[in-house]
Design a protein around this motif. Structure first.
Motif, short mmCIF file in Angstrom:
data_model
loop_
_atom_site.label_atom_id
_atom_site.label_comp_id
_atom_site.label_asym_id
_atom_site.label_seq_id
_atom_site.Cartn_x
_atom_site.Cartn_y
_atom_site.Cartn_z
N VAL A 420 0.88 -1.14 -0.11
CA VAL A 420 -0.09 0.00 -0.07
C VAL A 420 0.88 1.37 0.10
O VAL A 420 1.79 1.36 1.00
CB VAL A 420 -0.86 0.06 1.41
N ALA A 421 0.66 1.91 -0.86
CA ALA A 421 1.49 3.37 -1.12
C ALA A 421 1.16 4.44 -0.10
O ALA A 421 1.79 5.24 0.14
CB ALA A 421 1.42 3.85 -2.58
N ASN A 422 -0.23 4.42 0.23
CA ASN A 422 -0.64 5.54 1.13
C ASN A 422 -1.40 5.10 2.38
O ASN A 422 -2.24 3.91 2.02
CB ASN A 422 -1.85 6.56 0.40
N ALA A 423 -1.24 5.32 3.59
CA ALA A 423 -1.82 4.53 4.81
C ALA A 423 -3.10 4.86 4.85
O ALA A 423 -3.94 3.95 5.58
CB ALA A 423 -1.05 5.12 5.98
N THR A 424 -3.70 5.90 4.53
CA THR A 424 -5.15 6.50 4.62
C THR A 424 -5.85 6.26 3.29
O THR A 424 -5.27 6.82 2.21
CB THR A 424 -5.14 7.83 5.03
N PRO A 425 -6.93 5.73 3.29
CA PRO A 425 -7.87 5.60 2.06
C PRO A 425 -8.05 7.05 1.53
O PRO A 425 -8.25 8.16 2.07
CB PRO A 425 -9.08 5.16 2.56
N THR A 426 -8.01 6.83 -0.02
CA THR A 426 -8.23 8.34 -0.56
C THR A 426 -9.63 8.40 -1.27
O THR A 426 -9.88 9.44 -1.95
CB THR A 426 -7.38 8.27 -1.77
N HIS A 427 -10.66 7.35 -1.11
CA HIS A 427 -11.80 7.63 -1.60
C HIS A 427 -12.66 6.38 -1.20
O HIS A 427 -12.05 5.41 -0.63
CB HIS A 427 -11.53 7.30 -3.25
N TYR A 428 -13.99 6.64 -1.20
CA TYR A 428 -14.92 5.72 -0.94
C TYR A 428 -16.10 5.27 -1.79
O TYR A 428 -16.66 6.52 -2.54
CB TYR A 428 -15.61 6.29 0.59
N GLY A 429 -16.44 4.46 -1.83
CA GLY A 429 -17.78 3.87 -2.79
C GLY A 429 -17.32 3.73 -4.23
O GLY A 429 -16.34 2.91 -4.69
N GLU A 430 -18.21 4.04 -5.27
CA GLU A 430 -17.88 3.78 -6.46
C GLU A 430 -16.79 4.43 -7.22
O GLU A 430 -16.31 5.56 -6.80
CB GLU A 430 -19.32 4.28 -7.19
N ILE A 431 -16.21 3.87 -8.08
CA ILE A 431 -15.21 4.55 -9.07
C ILE A 431 -15.51 4.15 -10.31
O ILE A 431 -15.28 3.15 -10.85
CB ILE A 431 -13.70 4.17 -8.89
N CYS A 432 -15.81 5.40 -11.16
CA CYS A 432 -16.26 5.01 -12.51
C CYS A 432 -15.22 4.60 -13.39
O CYS A 432 -14.07 5.39 -13.01
CB CYS A 432 -16.88 6.03 -13.22
N THR A 433 -15.14 3.78 -14.11
CA THR A 433 -14.10 3.32 -15.01
C THR A 433 -14.32 3.28 -16.68
O THR A 433 -13.85 2.83 -17.49
CB THR A 433 -13.56 1.71 -14.84
N ASN A 434 -15.44 4.24 -16.87
CA ASN A 434 -16.03 4.40 -18.38
C ASN A 434 -15.82 5.76 -19.01
O ASN A 434 -16.62 5.90 -19.94
CB ASN A 434 -17.40 3.75 -18.22
N GLY A 435 -15.04 6.44 -18.40
CA GLY A 435 -14.65 7.85 -18.95
C GLY A 435 -15.96 8.62 -19.16
O GLY A 435 -16.95 8.53 -18.27
N ILE A 436 -16.20 9.01 -20.38
CA ILE A 436 -17.24 10.11 -20.47
C ILE A 436 -18.51 9.65 -20.72
O ILE A 436 -19.76 10.23 -20.98
CB ILE A 436 -17.13 11.02 -21.67
N VAL A 437 -18.78 8.03 -20.52
CA VAL A 437 -20.13 7.58 -20.52
C VAL A 437 -20.34 6.78 -19.16
O VAL A 437 -21.15 5.85 -19.14
CB VAL A 437 -20.22 6.61 -21.66
N CYS A 438 -19.88 7.55 -18.09
CA CYS A 438 -19.99 7.29 -16.67
C CYS A 438 -21.44 7.12 -16.35
O CYS A 438 -21.86 6.46 -15.55
CB CYS A 438 -18.87 7.82 -15.79
N GLY A 439 -22.12 8.23 -16.74
CA GLY A 439 -23.62 8.35 -16.59
C GLY A 439 -23.70 8.82 -15.02
O GLY A 439 -22.99 9.83 -14.46
N SER A 440 -24.39 7.94 -14.06
CA SER A 440 -24.74 8.73 -12.85
C SER A 440 -23.62 7.82 -11.85
O SER A 440 -23.55 8.33 -10.56
CB SER A 440 -26.19 7.78 -12.39
N SER A 441 -22.73 7.14 -12.36
CA SER A 441 -21.58 6.83 -11.55
C SER A 441 -20.61 7.85 -11.09
O SER A 441 -20.77 9.14 -11.49
CB SER A 441 -20.63 5.48 -12.38
N ASP A 442 -19.80 7.39 -9.85
CA ASP A 442 -18.98 8.54 -9.49
C ASP A 442 -17.47 8.63 -10.10
O ASP A 442 -16.70 7.79 -10.21
CB ASP A 442 -18.56 8.23 -7.98
#
Length: 500
Positions: A420-442
Motif C-alpha cells: 500500500v502506497a498511502n496509509a489512509t484511504p483516498t476515496h470511498y464507494g464507486e469509482i467509474c472506469t468508463n470515462g465520458i459515458v459514466c452516467g450516474s456513476s462516481d
C-alpha cells in the motif's frame, strides 16, 4: 475525456543503468551512501502522503527530469478539475515539497479538458491541454515556473498524450469525430506540429475493431529499432450497436510505425474471450504501453473477464509482454495478489526501465464487486450485479493506492512485491472506469493515476483523492506518494549519462 524519429544515442539507451562512480580511498573523501539495488532492500516503503497545495484536480500526470542537465531530478505534476484550468506543480526536492500551482494554456477558450506532462532531453517541460477542438502544447524553459503561449495541434481531439524525444515531440490522441487514434509530430521540440496521421488500421485479417478506439496512454519509442508505437483498445461494430453509443472495450491492438509516423501497421496484442455470452470489460481507462531499454514491450490493462458476475470475475490488473518488438505477445499475467484472489483493482499505470524492471500502481479495495455501481452506457444504465454503493452509504468500500514491483517481469512466472502506497484511504464507494459515458456513476477521481521513476529507481505516484466530506463539497485533491526506501527498480536509461 477518453482519452520522423531522428537519431538517438543508441549507446546511451543501452548503457548500464546502475552504479555511481566510486571515490578512491586515496582521495581522502568518504564514499557516498550506496544507491538502492534493484530487487534488494526489502519491501518498498513510502513517506507520508503529500497533498499538492493551492488547487484541486484529478487524473494527474507525473514526469521526472532524467535529462543530462542541471535540472535533473526535478519533478512535475499536471492535473485538471480546478476552476483555474489545467494546473502544473513542480518539486525540486524529490517530491517532498511542491510549488504553488502554475496555470497554463491561459488563452484556451475551453481549457482544462485533459492534460499531460513530459520532460524533454534538454530539461524543457512540455504540458498539453485539451480545448475540445484542439490540443494546446506549451513549453517551459525554467523548470515549470512559466510556460510559453503554446501551439495548437491535434484537431478533433480527445485525450491527448505527450511523448518528448529531443527535437521530436508527439501528441498521440483519440479523434473525437472519427473515433480513431491519431499521432501528430513536431520536429522542433514541440513548438510546431507539421503532420497529424491516423494510426488506425481497420484490417479485418488483424482486427475486429470498429470505430470507438481509446488510446492506451502515451506513444512509446523503441530505443533499439526507433519505431513509434501507439496502443489502443476498441469494441466491435456489433457491440456498439447492442450497447449504444459504444460497446464494452476489451481488445487491444498496437499501431506501429517504422518511418517516423508516416505509415502504420496493426498488430494484435490481446483479444478477450467473449464465448458463451461473456461480457468482458478491460478498458478501465486507460491501458498503458511501455518499452524498456532493450526494446521489450509491456502492455498493462485492468478489468473483468465477465461483468455479469464481478464477484466470480473480479476486476484485476494484467501485464502482457512482447520480446519481439510488439509482433507477438505472451499471455496476460495477473499483477494484484489479494487474499483468495478477491478485491477490486482499477485505473492502473506502470513505469518500466531496464529489462524486467517494472512498477505498477492502481486504486484497490479489499471489497469485491462492480466498481462503477451501475452497468450499461450513458443512454442505457441499470444497477449492476454486486455494484458498489455511493460514498454516502455506510458500507461504501474504502480505496487505497497500491504499488507492485518486479525485477523479473519478463520471466514466465514473474514475482511482484505488493504494498500500500498511502496509509489512509483516498476515496470511498464507486469509482467509474468508463470515462465520458459514466452516467450516474462516481467520476470524481476522473480516469487515471500516474507513476514515474527517479534516478535512484524509486517510484513517485500522483493520484486524485477525496474524503467523504470533501466529495460532499465537490472537492478532489491531487496527492503524491514518494517511495523513500526498500527495494527499487533499475533507474531509467537516461540516468546513465552524467548530468552537466
Amino acid at each position: 475525456m477518453h482519452t520522423r524519429l531522428r537519431s538517438l544515442d543508441r549507446l546511451a539507451c543501452l548503457a548500464l543503468l546502475l552504479g555511481v562512480a566510486a571515490v578512491t580511498a586515496s582521495s581522502g573523501v568518504s564514499a557516498p551512501a550506496a544507491k538502492p539495488k534493484p530487487g534488494g532492500g526489502g519491501t518498498p516503503s513510502f513517506g507520508a502522503d503529500v497533498v499538492l497545495p493551492g488547487g484541486q484536480g484529478a487524473e494527474p500526470s507525473y514526469a521526472i527530469d532524467t535529462s543530462p542537465t542541471a535540472s535533473r531530478g526535478s519533478e512535475y505534476v499536471v492535473a485538471i478539475g480546478d476552476s483555474n484550468g489545467p494546473l502544473e506543480w513542480h518539486s525540486y526536492d524529490a517530491g517532498k515539497s511542491w510549488s504553488a500551482p502554475v496555470p497554463f494554456d491561459l488563452g484556451g477558450p475551453l481549457r482544462g479538458g485533459d492534460s499531460d506532462v513530459a520532460v524533454n532531453t534538454n530539461g524543457n517541460v512540455l504540458a498539453a491541454d485539451l480545448n475540445v477542438s484542439w490540443t494546446s502544447v506549451q513549453v517551459s524553459t525554467d523548470r515549470g515556473q512559466s510556460f510559453d503561449a503554446g501551439t495548437q495541434t491535434a484537431p478533433e481531439d480527445d485525450r491527448p498524450w505527450l511523448t518528448a524525444a529531443g527535437q521530436n515531440v508527439y501528441v498521440a490522441y483519440h479523434d473525437f469525430v472519427g473515433e480513431v487514434p491519431v499521432v501528430c509530430t513536431s520536429h522542433d521540440g514541440g513548438h510546431t506540429f507539421v503532420t497529424c496521421v491516423q494510426a488506425f488500421g481497420a484490417d479485418s485479417s488483424v482486427s475486429d475493431c470498429a470505430e470507438n478506439t481509446v488510446p492506451a496512454r502515451a506513444l512509446a519509442i523503441d530505443p533499439t529499432t526507433f519505431s513509434l508505437n501507439f496502443l489502443y483498445s476498441c469494441s466491435t461494430a456489433a457491440e456498439n450497436a447492442q450497447h449504444p453509443p459504444y460497446g464494452p472495450l476489451h481488445d487491444y491492438y498496437l499501431a506501429q510505425s517504422t518511418d517516423g509516423g508516416l505509415t502504420w501497421t496493426t498488430h494484435t496484442v490481446f483479444k478477450a474471450d467473449t464465448s458463451n455470452g461473456k461480457t468482458p470489460n478491460y478498458a478501465n481507462i486507460f491501458g498503458t504501453l511501455a518499452v524498456d531499454s532493450a526494446g521489450n514491450y509491456y502492455t498493462l490493462f485492468a478489468g473483468t473477464a465477465d461483468d455479469r458476475d464481478p464477484v466470480k470475475n473480479p476486476y484485476h490488473v494484467y501485464l502482457e509482454v512482447s520480446t519481439d518488438h510488439g509482433q507477438t505477445w505472451g499471455k496476460p499475467v495477473q499483477i494484484d495478489h489479494d487474499a483468495n484472489g478477491a478485491g477490486t483493482h482499477v485505473l492502473p499505470h506502470l513505469a518500466v526501465t531496464s529489462p524486467g524492471n517494472v512498477d505498477v500502481v492502481w486504486y484497490g479495495t479489499t471489497a469485491t464487486g462492480e466498481p462503477n455501481g451501475v452497468c450499461g452506457t450513458l443512454v442505457s444504465q441499470s444497477p449492476c450485479s454486486a455494484g458498489f454503493p455511493p460514498y454516502t452509504d455506510p458500507s461504501a468500500p474504502a480505496w487505497n493506492v497500491y504499488l507492485a514491483q518486479s525485477t523479473n517481469a519478463l520471466s514466465a512466472k514473474p514475482a511482484f512485491r505488493q504494498v500500500v502506497a498511502n496509509a489512509t484511504p483516498t476515496h470511498y464507494g464507486e469509482i467509474c472506469t468508463n470515462g465520458i459515458v459514466c452516467g450516474s456513476s462516481d467520476r470524481s477521481l476522473l480516469d487515471f493515476i500516474s507513476v514515474s521513476v527517479d534516478c535512484d529507481g524509486f517510484a513517485h505516484i500522483a493520484y486524485g483523492g477525496n474524503t467523504k466530506e470533501q466529495e460532499a463539497a465537490g472537492e478532489t485533491y491531487v496527492h503524491v506518494a514518494n517511495q523513500v526506501g526498500g527495494s527499487a527498480i533499475a533507474p531509467p536509461a537516461a540516468c546513465a549519462t552524467p548530468a552537466g
